[in-house]
Design an enzyme around this catalytic site. Structure first.
Site, mmCIF file in Angstrom:
data_model
loop_
_atom_site.group_PDB
_atom_site.id
_atom_site.type_symbol
_atom_site.label_atom_id
_atom_site.label_comp_id
_atom_site.label_asym_id
_atom_site.label_seq_id
_atom_site.Cartn_x
_atom_site.Cartn_y
_atom_site.Cartn_z
ATOM 1 C CB SER A 120 -0.930 0.010 1.224
ATOM 2 O OG SER A 120 -0.188 -0.112 2.415
ATOM 3 C CG HIS A 141 -2.759 -0.523 -3.064
ATOM 4 N ND1 HIS A 141 -2.957 0.813 -2.774
ATOM 5 C CD2 HIS A 141 -3.086 -1.216 -1.938
ATOM 6 C CE1 HIS A 141 -3.393 0.922 -1.530
ATOM 7 N NE2 HIS A 141 -3.479 -0.292 -1.017
ATOM 8 C CD GLU A 153 -3.223 3.621 -5.536
ATOM 9 O OE1 GLU A 153 -2.915 4.791 -5.783
ATOM 10 O OE2 GLU A 153 -2.934 3.049 -4.467
ATOM 11 C CG ASN A 191 -2.629 4.090 1.583
ATOM 12 O OD1 ASN A 191 -3.712 4.279 2.115
ATOM 13 N ND2 ASN A 191 -2.195 2.880 1.292
#
Length: 284
Positions: A120, A141, A153, A191
């Protein structure tokens, strides 16, 4: 894409078993690998419960339910990845652990297959350097919970090839997900934005700006978020949030990315959220 029939997933935690479930549901043969037998038992039980629940709600057909329950083989032997057509790593969010896993996978698998990471926040370029095939290393991800969340992702390392990226984008689409490409910067897109918001919410709690319930209610009713940031932190896992903030702080060098002391204390106490039964909320 026609060459990918068997997917190995290394790591049978929340993300690993979710990815395995989705891949199996879509007809891929899946080998789920974890060195802890009890973790595999929990993963298989969790996947069975999830599949039955989704089937009961009409979100899976009878054929998809059967595929999800029969296409997965669980093992503690990493050598089982040798026959896979693609490997997805989903171990703990530690650069050193992941690099060791990638080095071993590089040695055990065919040199032509793609090695993907579900990290992540950790640099895909750094992980690719642990292999002899950096052009075939990429980030995938997935979002938690994997069976429900549509986004994946796709993160390119510095040396990831166009062919590798195209293959993974196509694979994500066959899984019924939406691929979004991101560059290999700390935290990627998701993130880089999400975890600092959660971290700031924890600062607000620590400084007495509002209670847990007040902070989450403001974000749900005032900003139309489906859940509050503290509730979301519990779902993600406070240890994961802390790991991401450490990566952001070290990678970007900004004070605004400094992990909140309260977050660090809660992780040290083992209050990691839903998976431990205690975080900002208490769970059965």
């Amino acid at each position: 894409m026609t060459d990918i029939q068997h997917i190995a997933i290394v790591g049978a935690g929340t993300m690993g078993n979710g990815i395995a479930q989705v891949c199996a549901t879509c007809g891929y043969r899946v080998t789920l690998i974890d060195i802890v037998p009890e973790q595999l038992d929990r993963a298989m039980a969790s996947m069975t419960k999830s599949v039955e629940k989704l089937h009961g709600k009409g979100r899976l057909t009878d054929e998809q339910r059967e595929a999800a329950l029969t296409n997965i083989t669980a093992t503690t032997d990493v050598a089982a990845a040798a026959n896979a057509d693609l490997v997805i790593e989903a171990v703990i969010e530690s650069a050193e652990v992941k690099k060791r896993v990638f080095t071993e996978l590089d040695e055990r698998t065919r040199p032509d297959i793609i090695l993907a990471s579900n990290t992540s926040s950790i640099s895909i370029t750094e992980l690719s350097a642990a292999t002899r095939r950096p052009d075939k290393v990429i980030g995938m991800h997935f979002m938690n919970p994997v069976p429900l969340m549509k986004l994946v992702e796709v993160i390119r390392a510095l040396q990831t090839s166009d062919d590798t990226t195209a293959t993974v984008v196509a694979l994500v689409e066959t899984l019924g997900k939406t691929p979004v490409e991101a560059q290999d910067y700390p935290g990627f897109i998701s993130n880089r934005i999400l975890c600092p918001m959660i971290n700031e919410a924890i600062y607000a709690l620590m400084e007495g700006v509002g209670t847990v319930e007040a902070i989450d209610t403001v974000m749900k009713l005032g900003m139309n978020h489906p859940m509050g940031p503290l509730q979301l932190a519990d779902l993600i896992g406070l240890d994961v949030v802390l790991n991401v903030m450490v990566v952001l702080h070290e990678g970007l060098g900004d004070d605004k990315s400094r992990p909140c002391p309260l977050l660090k204390r809660m992780v040290a106490a083992g209050h990691l959220g839903r998976k431990t039964g205690q975080g900002f909320y208490t769970y059965d």
